[in-house]
Scaffold this motif. Sequence first.
Motif, PDB file in Angstrom:
ATOM      1  N   ASN A 125       0.804  -1.226   0.000  1.00  0.00           N
ATOM      2  CA  ASN A 125       0.000   0.000   0.000  1.00  0.00           C
ATOM      3  C   ASN A 125       0.836   1.275   0.000  1.00  0.00           C
ATOM      4  O   ASN A 125       0.291   2.369   0.102  1.00  0.00           O
ATOM      5  CB  ASN A 125      -0.963   0.008   1.190  1.00  0.00           C
ATOM      6  CG  ASN A 125      -0.247   0.103   2.524  1.00  0.00           C
ATOM      7  OD1 ASN A 125       0.804  -0.507   2.723  1.00  0.00           O
ATOM      8  ND2 ASN A 125      -0.819   0.854   3.460  1.00  0.00           N
ATOM      9  N   THR A 126       2.158   1.157  -0.111  1.00  0.00           N
ATOM     10  CA  THR A 126       3.017   2.332  -0.297  1.00  0.00           C
ATOM     11  C   THR A 126       3.201   2.517  -1.800  1.00  0.00           C
ATOM     12  O   THR A 126       3.848   1.700  -2.456  1.00  0.00           O
ATOM     13  CB  THR A 126       4.372   2.151   0.395  1.00  0.00           C
ATOM     14  OG1 THR A 126       4.150   1.951   1.792  1.00  0.00           O
ATOM     15  CG2 THR A 126       5.248   3.375   0.200  1.00  0.00           C
ATOM     16  N   ILE A 127       2.614   3.572  -2.336  1.00  0.00           N
ATOM     17  CA  ILE A 127       2.478   3.726  -3.782  1.00  0.00           C
ATOM     18  C   ILE A 127       3.462   4.762  -4.329  1.00  0.00           C
ATOM     19  O   ILE A 127       3.635   5.846  -3.760  1.00  0.00           O
ATOM     20  CB  ILE A 127       1.032   4.153  -4.140  1.00  0.00           C
ATOM     21  CG1 ILE A 127       0.034   3.133  -3.579  1.00  0.00           C
ATOM     22  CG2 ILE A 127       0.871   4.301  -5.651  1.00  0.00           C
ATOM     23  CD1 ILE A 127       0.233   1.711  -4.054  1.00  0.00           C
ATOM     24  N   ASN A 128       4.096   4.425  -5.427  1.00  0.00           N
ATOM     25  CA  ASN A 128       4.915   5.368  -6.183  1.00  0.00           C
ATOM     26  C   ASN A 128       3.966   6.244  -6.995  1.00  0.00           C
ATOM     27  O   ASN A 128       3.282   5.768  -7.900  1.00  0.00           O
ATOM     28  CB  ASN A 128       5.867   4.588  -7.103  1.00  0.00           C
ATOM     29  CG  ASN A 128       6.836   5.490  -7.834  1.00  0.00           C
ATOM     30  OD1 ASN A 128       6.519   6.626  -8.183  1.00  0.00           O
ATOM     31  ND2 ASN A 128       8.032   4.974  -8.095  1.00  0.00           N
ATOM     32  N   ALA A 179       4.447   8.401  -9.187  1.00  0.00           N
ATOM     33  CA  ALA A 179       4.793   8.586 -10.595  1.00  0.00           C
ATOM     34  C   ALA A 179       4.279   7.444 -11.457  1.00  0.00           C
ATOM     35  O   ALA A 179       3.933   7.642 -12.625  1.00  0.00           O
ATOM     36  CB  ALA A 179       6.307   8.713 -10.746  1.00  0.00           C
ATOM     37  N   THR A 180       4.201   6.233 -10.891  1.00  0.00           N
ATOM     38  CA  THR A 180       3.803   5.056 -11.673  1.00  0.00           C
ATOM     39  C   THR A 180       2.445   4.498 -11.268  1.00  0.00           C
ATOM     40  O   THR A 180       1.835   3.744 -12.026  1.00  0.00           O
ATOM     41  CB  THR A 180       4.847   3.942 -11.515  1.00  0.00           C
ATOM     42  OG1 THR A 180       4.856   3.495 -10.141  1.00  0.00           O
ATOM     43  CG2 THR A 180       6.241   4.434 -11.894  1.00  0.00           C
ATOM     44  N   GLY A 181       1.997   4.833 -10.057  1.00  0.00           N
ATOM     45  CA  GLY A 181       0.758   4.249  -9.550  1.00  0.00           C
ATOM     46  C   GLY A 181       0.927   2.837  -9.040  1.00  0.00           C
ATOM     47  O   GLY A 181      -0.039   2.201  -8.627  1.00  0.00           O
ATOM     48  N   GLN A 182       2.162   2.333  -9.063  1.00  0.00           N
ATOM     49  CA  GLN A 182       2.459   0.976  -8.606  1.00  0.00           C
ATOM     50  C   GLN A 182       3.117   1.025  -7.223  1.00  0.00           C
ATOM     51  O   GLN A 182       3.607   2.065  -6.792  1.00  0.00           O
ATOM     52  CB  GLN A 182       3.387   0.281  -9.607  1.00  0.00           C
ATOM     53  CG  GLN A 182       2.806   0.139 -11.000  1.00  0.00           C
ATOM     54  CD  GLN A 182       1.520  -0.662 -11.013  1.00  0.00           C
ATOM     55  OE1 GLN A 182       1.459  -1.749 -10.451  1.00  0.00           O
ATOM     56  NE2 GLN A 182       0.488  -0.111 -11.639  1.00  0.00           N
ATOM     57  N   PRO A 183       3.151  -0.110  -6.505  1.00  0.00           N
ATOM     58  CA  PRO A 183       3.816  -0.113  -5.201  1.00  0.00           C
ATOM     59  C   PRO A 183       5.276   0.335  -5.297  1.00  0.00           C
ATOM     60  O   PRO A 183       6.001  -0.076  -6.213  1.00  0.00           O
ATOM     61  CB  PRO A 183       3.712  -1.578  -4.765  1.00  0.00           C
ATOM     62  CG  PRO A 183       2.479  -2.078  -5.440  1.00  0.00           C
ATOM     63  CD  PRO A 183       2.481  -1.396  -6.779  1.00  0.00           C
ATOM     64  N   TYR A 184       5.676   1.173  -4.351  1.00  0.00           N
ATOM     65  CA  TYR A 184       7.051   1.678  -4.307  1.00  0.00           C
ATOM     66  C   TYR A 184       8.002   0.555  -3.906  1.00  0.00           C
ATOM     67  O   TYR A 184       9.124   0.478  -4.396  1.00  0.00           O
ATOM     68  CB  TYR A 184       7.138   2.823  -3.299  1.00  0.00           C
ATOM     69  CG  TYR A 184       8.429   3.602  -3.331  1.00  0.00           C
ATOM     70  CD1 TYR A 184       8.556   4.740  -4.132  1.00  0.00           C
ATOM     71  CD2 TYR A 184       9.524   3.222  -2.567  1.00  0.00           C
ATOM     72  CE1 TYR A 184       9.731   5.468  -4.163  1.00  0.00           C
ATOM     73  CE2 TYR A 184      10.701   3.939  -2.592  1.00  0.00           C
ATOM     74  CZ  TYR A 184      10.802   5.062  -3.391  1.00  0.00           C
ATOM     75  OH  TYR A 184      11.985   5.774  -3.431  1.00  0.00           O
ATOM     76  N   MET A 240       5.621   9.429  -2.891  1.00  0.00           N
ATOM     77  CA  MET A 240       4.937   8.247  -2.384  1.00  0.00           C
ATOM     78  C   MET A 240       3.589   8.639  -1.795  1.00  0.00           C
ATOM     79  O   MET A 240       3.375   9.785  -1.426  1.00  0.00           O
ATOM     80  CB  MET A 240       5.790   7.559  -1.299  1.00  0.00           C
ATOM     81  CG  MET A 240       7.162   7.128  -1.765  1.00  0.00           C
ATOM     82  SD  MET A 240       8.343   6.921  -0.412  1.00  0.00           S
ATOM     83  CE  MET A 240       7.679   5.494   0.413  1.00  0.00           C
ATOM     84  N   ASP A 241       2.697   7.658  -1.691  1.00  0.00           N
ATOM     85  CA  ASP A 241       1.450   7.841  -0.968  1.00  0.00           C
ATOM     86  C   ASP A 241       1.135   6.522  -0.269  1.00  0.00           C
ATOM     87  O   ASP A 241       1.697   5.466  -0.620  1.00  0.00           O
ATOM     88  CB  ASP A 241       0.313   8.241  -1.911  1.00  0.00           C
ATOM     89  CG  ASP A 241      -0.869   8.845  -1.154  1.00  0.00           C
ATOM     90  OD1 ASP A 241      -0.715   9.122   0.058  1.00  0.00           O
ATOM     91  OD2 ASP A 241      -1.932   9.038  -1.767  1.00  0.00           O
ATOM     92  N   PHE A 242       0.232   6.570   0.701  1.00  0.00           N
ATOM     93  CA  PHE A 242      -0.057   5.398   1.523  1.00  0.00           C
ATOM     94  C   PHE A 242      -1.559   5.136   1.480  1.00  0.00           C
ATOM     95  O   PHE A 242      -2.356   5.904   2.006  1.00  0.00           O
ATOM     96  CB  PHE A 242       0.434   5.635   2.956  1.00  0.00           C
ATOM     97  CG  PHE A 242       1.884   6.034   3.000  1.00  0.00           C
ATOM     98  CD1 PHE A 242       2.874   5.080   2.974  1.00  0.00           C
ATOM     99  CD2 PHE A 242       2.248   7.377   3.012  1.00  0.00           C
ATOM    100  CE1 PHE A 242       4.212   5.451   2.970  1.00  0.00           C
ATOM    101  CE2 PHE A 242       3.573   7.759   3.015  1.00  0.00           C
ATOM    102  CZ  PHE A 242       4.566   6.798   2.993  1.00  0.00           C
ATOM    103  N   GLU A 243      -1.920   4.045   0.822  1.00  0.00           N
ATOM    104  CA  GLU A 243      -3.323   3.756   0.583  1.00  0.00           C
ATOM    105  C   GLU A 243      -3.952   2.989   1.742  1.00  0.00           C
ATOM    106  O   GLU A 243      -3.257   2.380   2.569  1.00  0.00           O
ATOM    107  CB  GLU A 243      -3.485   2.970  -0.724  1.00  0.00           C
ATOM    108  CG  GLU A 243      -3.143   3.782  -1.957  1.00  0.00           C
ATOM    109  CD  GLU A 243      -3.542   3.084  -3.240  1.00  0.00           C
ATOM    110  OE1 GLU A 243      -3.742   1.844  -3.211  1.00  0.00           O
ATOM    111  OE2 GLU A 243      -3.653   3.772  -4.276  1.00  0.00           O
TER     112      GLU A 243
END
Length: 590
Positions: free
Chosen positions: A146-149, A151-156, A192-195
Amino acid sequence: MKPHFFRLLINLILLSALAVSCNSKPEKATLTIYCTSDVHGTIYDYDLKRDRPNKSSLANVSTAIKNARMQDSNRVIFLDNGDFLQGQPNDYYYNFIDTGVTNLTAEVMNYLGYDAASVGNHDIEAGHPVYDKIVHELNFPWLSANTINTATGQPYFQPYTVIERNGLKIAVLGMTTPGIYKWLPKKLWEGMDFEDMVKTARYWVSEIQKKEQPDLLVGLFHSGFNYNYAGENAETPRNENAGVLVAQQVDGFDVIILGHDHQAKQMEITNNAGHKVVILDPKSHANYLGKIDITLTRVGNAYDKNITTALIDLSKIEKDTAYLNRFAPAIEKVKAYINTEIGEFKEPLSGRDGLFGPSAFTDFIHNAQLATTGADISFSTVLQMDALIQKGTVTIRDMFNLYSYENGLYTLSFTGKEIDRYLEYAYGLQYNTMQSAKDHLLRFKSDSTGKLLKNNKGYYILASDFFNYSCAAGIKYTVDVTKQPGERVDILSMSDGTPFDENRTYSVAINSYRANGGGGHLTKGLGWDKAEIDSRIIKIMPKDVRFYITEYIRDKKTLAPQCRNDWKVVPKRWFKKGKEKDYQLLYEQH
């Protein structure tokens, strides 16, 4: 040959392959998952902060894991649940001082042979240069679905991993508490973002089941047990402690390992789909090693699973001398660093008084923050319930006792009214409403009859975490504990006697945890959202608060910390009696 014959032939081949695959699965198999969580740098048998031996550390874990693998290495899985990059001076030294070598934490965890780990919030707090480096130094997957990059929308980080043992496929899905955006400055998690954990788990469980078809699914969640913590609930988006919510709402998990809250937990729940889920939290600081024994018995094409848990008291396990010898040279470097002398205190400095009211301890922090930032006012808190710096020579080690983590230092703008509301919120967390001098000064947790509650160590439990208490310097004010929360604070003037204006804007020094919403002072007390908080930032200092306190001492060379007496609790006699009563409860009755 006709087309239908080819299709029949292909189907026969596929069915034959499936049969071989099914037959290759064992009729019965056993696994044992061992796990640590929130180690916080407790890698050695010596507490470098407090300058005393540890009852347990990863040296004891090393013995337990080596013994388990000697018995049957093919049934052992070893996991960590995050928060290993902050907590002890060895973390700070290899994160920020000696950065040209492989991070000591990576060396230790590789030596121990972890199969996977999750990413914790304190790992993110170490900053991009640290975690972006160590992720390549670890010899195992570091997980956080759930830690998202952005720039890509994928997991960091890698979202999950598959481990094979005893002919079985074990999938491990990692997640990180999504409250990070509320506590940490954005520069630490830029890009990053945290979903939400429940939302993330629903997606990845489906993906894992389709792609991997695992025999066992494990959730490795750096997130705590109590989803009602800090006023949140089951409906709160991005709930800080959503581990049990995932267990209840997302079908497919057999085992969920929790962390983050430093609580020892063993339980089994029945989820919304009617399936059993086993939950374990191995507490923190290498006090316990979690153990999950699993027996899988074939029933048709599936497995019946018998799962039991245990918490191994690591203080009862012998230390691994080979492990200690292996990492002794690295620890000696840290010892030399933290023994560096930085100044002298003419009087001892204790954090205990700061838990109850004005103190030399909290005012020392205020003075350092004001001197560093040039702000009008400082907000600070009780950093440790039992912090102590002895009279005499002060070293870098003392600074780690003072400030455990690498919180940043901010300057924010507040109006006078907002300063008052901030303090009202803080003292609402801290103080009981006293009806007489016989009442408690502090707020404690109690049962329905009013009896005060204790934890499993016999300590009385405060109603709010002590690190969310807060006081101010730079203004003169009183706190009246006979009044209800929200009506207690009366700001009289600035510290120098000049008028305090509730309509004027003031600059306020504050640490990064609080400045990003930690504790709720800004979000609940003032009603600020993230955009509003960001708009109030005047300056972010480039280094952490501990660094600036160290430099403050170096500059002064000799200090005799005294209470500023900027504020007081009234009525004076009630405060004195309440403090005496509660001091005894917290520090003398054990």
